[in-house]
Scaffold this motif. Structure first.
Motif, short mmCIF file in Angstrom:
data_model
loop_
_atom_site.label_atom_id
_atom_site.label_comp_id
_atom_site.label_asym_id
_atom_site.label_seq_id
_atom_site.Cartn_x
_atom_site.Cartn_y
_atom_site.Cartn_z
N LYS A 578 78.03 10.17 30.97
CA LYS A 578 78.77 10.75 32.11
C LYS A 578 79.89 11.70 31.66
CE LYS A 578 76.47 8.27 35.10
NZ LYS A 578 75.40 8.93 35.86
N ILE A 579 79.60 12.49 30.64
CA ILE A 579 80.59 13.45 30.14
C ILE A 579 80.49 14.74 30.96
CG2 ILE A 579 81.23 14.92 28.17
CD1 ILE A 579 80.48 12.54 26.36
N VAL A 580 81.66 15.25 31.35
CA VAL A 580 81.72 16.46 32.19
C VAL A 580 81.26 17.68 31.39
CG1 VAL A 580 83.30 18.04 33.41
CG2 VAL A 580 83.56 15.56 33.64
N GLY A 581 80.48 18.54 32.06
CA GLY A 581 79.99 19.76 31.41
C GLY A 581 81.11 20.77 31.17
N ASP A 582 80.81 21.74 30.31
CA ASP A 582 81.82 22.75 29.98
C ASP A 582 81.90 23.81 31.09
OD1 ASP A 582 79.16 23.48 29.09
OD2 ASP A 582 80.08 25.32 28.34
N PHE A 583 83.09 24.39 31.24
CA PHE A 583 83.33 25.47 32.20
C PHE A 583 83.59 26.77 31.44
CE2 PHE A 583 83.95 21.96 35.01
CZ PHE A 583 83.76 22.44 36.30
N ARG A 584 83.05 27.87 31.96
CA ARG A 584 83.36 29.18 31.37
C ARG A 584 83.58 30.18 32.49
NH1 ARG A 584 84.15 32.03 27.12
NH2 ARG A 584 84.02 30.19 25.82
N PHE A 585 84.70 30.90 32.38
CA PHE A 585 85.01 31.97 33.34
C PHE A 585 84.51 33.29 32.78
CE2 PHE A 585 87.96 28.75 34.71
CZ PHE A 585 88.17 28.98 36.07
N VAL A 586 83.94 34.11 33.63
CA VAL A 586 83.55 35.47 33.24
C VAL A 586 84.33 36.45 34.12
CG1 VAL A 586 81.71 37.17 33.02
CG2 VAL A 586 81.24 34.76 32.52
N VAL A 587 85.12 37.30 33.47
CA VAL A 587 85.89 38.33 34.19
C VAL A 587 85.23 39.68 33.90
CG1 VAL A 587 88.11 39.49 34.42
CG2 VAL A 587 88.03 37.02 34.05
N ILE A 588 84.80 40.35 34.96
CA ILE A 588 84.17 41.66 34.78
C ILE A 588 85.22 42.74 35.00
CG2 ILE A 588 82.48 43.27 35.75
CD1 ILE A 588 80.63 40.97 36.18
N GLU A 589 85.47 43.49 33.93
CA GLU A 589 86.45 44.58 34.01
C GLU A 589 85.71 45.88 34.26
OE1 GLU A 589 89.77 46.62 31.14
OE2 GLU A 589 89.34 44.48 30.83
N LYS A 590 85.99 46.48 35.39
CA LYS A 590 85.29 47.71 35.77
C LYS A 590 85.96 48.92 35.13
CE LYS A 590 84.45 45.40 40.17
NZ LYS A 590 85.48 44.37 40.05
N PHE A 629 88.56 29.77 27.55
CA PHE A 629 87.35 29.56 28.35
C PHE A 629 86.96 30.81 29.13
CE2 PHE A 629 89.40 25.36 28.03
CZ PHE A 629 88.38 24.65 27.40
N VAL A 630 87.40 31.98 28.65
CA VAL A 630 87.15 33.22 29.39
C VAL A 630 86.34 34.21 28.56
CG1 VAL A 630 88.24 35.24 30.46
CG2 VAL A 630 89.26 32.99 30.78
N THR A 631 85.35 34.81 29.21
CA THR A 631 84.62 35.93 28.60
C THR A 631 84.92 37.16 29.44
OG1 THR A 631 82.83 34.50 27.84
CG2 THR A 631 82.35 36.86 28.04
#
Length: 651
Positions: A578-590, A629-631
């Motif tokens: 019951k381990i929580v999955g990883d989170f990843r944020f993706v920020v798109i820079e225009k 945690f950001v791409t």
């Protein structure tokens, strides 16, 4: 809104004291230099100028401060908050062009924040000339200003608690000193008759008349602060405390007028014999200079804090580049903007170095704040229309205040060559920054393509279940600017499906909507594809810090508790524990690609914007995301349609 904040909105002794401490610094220190400016260096003291000056001061404070701000403008509270951007948020949906007066007014107030500390602190310190003619006041003022800006980073909540009692002492002192001279010539009360104001303006040539008006206007320069600090003090506390403040101010001006009338026909050196200090008993002078200096520092502190708030609101409303904002204490409204702090510090020291003494700074003072007041008049008229006030009353309001403030503006423009150019230049520079940032965002948004997200439900679901694609993240979060749940930027779909296909257990779409209310903190959840594609819409007030990382985590925790979403890792070894999955944020820079489809004006705007972008903090930092945690993906905004490009194949 906290219970402490609500308490301040009520009429209380504590609320009145806080109002005295943080609102009236600017307008409360104006007696230090107003009469000096009215008489003018090298002019003989004339009875009609003194009486007319007092009359003009009284009626300016009545018309401009009491009626316009205390009675009318304080009605325009945005959920308890005031200030030009709060007012703009209330009325911006009525007309797009209202952005212009809002930006102009905001820039004028920021420019005022650069000229106020030097003139108030210089006027206070120059009182030492009466006893110590050779003291180097310019250097002393620079040291005080540098120290004041240095301590901002540590927060001012502790010192702030002493502001109220000190300012109460300041106003009481001014009132008592005024009465001591009024009793020597009770007939001075007649100067409150508007006849003397009209007589002065009609009996001298128009150059002198407008010069006097430009000087008189200095008595009301802090009026905007009454409205800006509405949220800190509450309408009732401001209105009641203003009665005491105005009484003390008028008493002091009348006392100075008596001292001047007693020297009618003489020519005095106003830098050494400032009427404000001359009405003090000789033995009291040093104490008087001390409290004047403290009051001047408090006035400066209020302007500095107000500038931070103004910039933070401008950032939320996308009118200013994203800059680092610190919160040095837990006190509501306490914030610190390092970049603005040091720009203002350099500006204030530059003003002292450039003008050297307060008499020369007076020429630079007043012009920017007149512009801010005119812009507030425009926005308030729109607010009154929203309140369904009869049209003839709105036109009457506009006619009166366009006339009054237009005359003051003309009077202040006469000082343009002597120093008004400085604040006007600062204001125009700030306007260039705000307007470029706002317009560039509109240009960029024009080229953002949206697609129907429903068309991609099936493929996103299939991608999520496709074991042949390496998993990019368990929970993949995209920040989207699409206002409608049915839409999504084509670049996000491109990022998921084509730019290294990104398989995830759940795709989250996060949208931030800046609301017209100051402290709204709401969210909505839409399960587009249950447990596969989820959209969260944050509705945040324009004064709320956009800590998306924390807010998103809180929302996910609530959804998990209610059993609406499962974020347990799908990897077999982790799932059984019951381990929580990883989170990843993706920020798109225009990124705007070069194109001739932009006009010359738009290309200039984008050049300025790109330079500003270099000094602003990144999108991910601006949204308060955890950088580990950001791409960040840079994608070009295609300004030219590829189909319109012709090219020949050579066989």
């Amino acid at each position: 809104m906290s219970s402490h904040h609500k308490d301040l909105q009520k009429l209380t002794a504590a609320g009145l004291l806080i109002s005295l401490g943080i609102i009236y610094g600017d307008i409360g220190t104006s007696p230090l230099y107003v009469f000096k400016a009215i008489i003018g260096e090298g002019n003989r003291i004339r009875e009609d100028v003194v009486l007319g000056g007092v009359s003009l001061i009284f009626w300016t404070l009545t018309l401009q401060t009491t009626i316009k701000y205390v009675i009318i403008t304080l009605q325009a509270d945005n959920k308890g908050e005031g200030g030009i951007f709060s007012l703009f948020s209330l009325v911006r949906r009525r007309a797009k062009w209202l952005i212009v007066p809002a930006i102009l007014g905001g820039c004028a107030l920021l420019a005022d924040g650069i000229i106020t500390p030097p003139i108030t602190i210089s006027s206070a310190i120059e009182g030492l000339h009466a006893k110590y003619p050779n003291v180097p006041t310019m250097q002393v003022v620079m040291i005080i200003i540098a120290g004041l800006f240095f301590i901002q980073q540590f927060g001012t909540s502790l010192v702030g608690k002493a502001f109220g009692p000190i300012m109460f002492l300041w106003f009481t002192m001014m009132g008592v000193l005024g009465i001591m001279y009024i009793v020597q010539m009770p007939s001075i009360i007649k100067a409150l008759n508007p006849y003397y104001a009209v007589h002065l303006l009609t009996s001298v040539n128009h150059v002198v008349a407008f010069s006097v008006l430009g000087a008189v206007f200095l008595c009301t320069t802090g009026a905007e602060a009454l409205y800006s600090d509405l949220g800190h003090c509450g309408r009732s506390n401001i209105r009641v405390s203003w009665i005491y403040v105005k009484t003390c101010l008028i008493l002091n001006y009348l006392g100075q007028a008596v001292w001047l009338m007693q020297r009618s026909g003489q020519e005095i050196n106003l830098n050494i014999q400032n009427p404000f200090y001359q009405i003090m008993p000789p033995g009291f002078l040093i104490f008087g200079i001390g409290i004047a200096t403290v009051a001047a520092v408090i006035a400066s502190q209020a302007l500095i804090s107000g500038s931070y708030t103004l910039i933070s609101e401008a950032v939320r409303l996308n009118l200013w580049p994203k800059v680092k904002i610190n919160y040095p204490s837990e006190q509501k409204g306490q914030l610190y903007v390092p970049s603005i702090n040091w720009i203002m510090c350099a500006g204030c020291i530059g003003v002292v170095w450039l003008f050297k003494e307060s008499a020369k700074m007076e020429a630079a003072y007043g012009l920017s704040i007149t512009v801010a007041m005119l812009m507030t008049t425009i926005l308030v008229s729109k607010f009154l229309k929203r309140r369904k006030v009869p049209t003839y009353l709105i036109w009457l309001f506009l006619a009166v205040y366009f006339l009054v403030e237009g005359i003051f503006l003309y009077g202040n423009l006469k000082k343009f060559v002597d120093g008004g150019w400085f604040t006007l230049s600062i204001g125009l520079l700030l306007f260039g920054v705000m307007w470029s940032w706002h317009t560039a965002r509109r240009i960029r948004n024009r080229y953002v393509k949206f697609v129907e997200v429903e068309d991609y439900y099936e493929i996103l679901k299939e991608l999520s279940d496709d074991d042949s694609v390496p998993k990019y993240a368990s929970q993949l979060v995209y920040l989207t600017s699409a206002n409608f749940n049915s839409e999504l930027e084509s670049k996000i779909i491109y990022s998921i499906l084509q730019k290294q296909p990104k398989r995830a257990d759940v795709y989250w779409l996060v949208h931030v909507d800046v609301m017209d209310e100051p402290y709204t903190r709401d969210y909505e959840v839409d399960f587009l594809v249950p447990n596969k594609v989820i959209r969260i819409d944050f509705k945040l007030g324009f004064r709320v810090e956009q800590q998306i990382n924390l807010l998103f985590r809180k929302v996910v925790e609530d959804l998990v508790k209610k059993g609406e979403v499962d974020i347990t890792s799908k990897y077999t070894s982790l799932n059984k524990r019951k381990i929580v999955g990883d989170f990843r944020f993706v920020v798109i820079e225009k990124v705007l690609s070069r194109s001739h489809s932009l006009s010359f004006y738009e290309r200039v705007i984008m050049v300025v914007y790109n330079q500003l972008k270099k000094v602003s903090i990144s999108e991910e930092r601006g949204f308060g995301l955890d950088l580990s945690f950001v791409t960040v993906e840079k994608v070009p905004l295609m300004l030219a349609d590829p189909e319109s490009v012709e090219i020949n194949r050579v066989v």
